[in-house]
Design an enzyme around this catalytic site. Sequence first.
Site, PDB file in Angstrom:
ATOM      1  N   HIS A  10      28.258 100.940 116.461  1.00  0.00           N
ATOM      2  CA  HIS A  10      29.719 100.792 116.471  1.00  0.00           C
ATOM      3  C   HIS A  10      30.132  99.347 116.791  1.00  0.00           C
ATOM      4  O   HIS A  10      29.333  98.535 117.267  1.00  0.00           O
ATOM      5  CB  HIS A  10      30.337 101.736 117.504  1.00  0.00           C
ATOM      6  N   GLU A  82      26.076 108.905 122.188  1.00  0.00           N
ATOM      7  CA  GLU A  82      25.224 107.991 122.944  1.00  0.00           C
ATOM      8  C   GLU A  82      24.450 108.713 124.039  1.00  0.00           C
ATOM      9  O   GLU A  82      24.843 109.809 124.493  1.00  0.00           O
ATOM     10  CB  GLU A  82      26.072 106.872 123.555  1.00  0.00           C
TER      11      GLU A  82
END
Length: 212
Positions: A10, A82
């Site tokens: 990201h 994550e």
Amino acid sequence: MKTTLYLVRHGETEWNALGKFQGSKDIVLSPQGINQAQYVSNRLKDKFDYIYSSPLKRAYKTASIIALESNKEAKILNNLREIDFGDWEGFTVKEIKAKFPKEFEIWRSDTNKGPICGGELSIKNATIRSRNAILSTVEKHKGKRIVMVAHGGIIKAGLIGIFEWNMTMYHKIILGNTSICQLNFNDKMQPTIVTLNDTTHLPDEYEAKSYV
């Protein structure tokens, strides 16, 4: 029949810029991160058939920008979220080393599990989750081009799982914001690495930052 996979980290967040472990915390992209997402979107325009994303905002926003440019829809894949770093989230590496010196050293040196203080409990657990998410998606879309937008930690964990590396490899890979790791899979689902931490779509002054 080749299947192409682009693993994309990201864009930058304010916590990334400060060097803080984000993990399960749902931190949004910074203005810089949105700019980076646009750069990688231009890089990948019309080069993929499917796009998947972690459910966390920083990844999904990046994926949405990439998808929009290519008239695709980003689909959530929960197991791309994550690594949950438990007690370490919100702290910098320096702070973690000071507060958890013994645990930090074991995390860095253990080859079998890479234990974490709470959360996911170990890098090993994350490698299993990430590997399964990646391989099942590749299997589903054989012969296609797939983008997966996720996070530095879980992408590294996925690579460790796929290539059966030991856990210390986690600390030997740097993945900058919006970096691309390209893997190609053959008919037998055998992977090869084409690129690792490719940030050539970003301006020349960009410096890769990877703290997790």
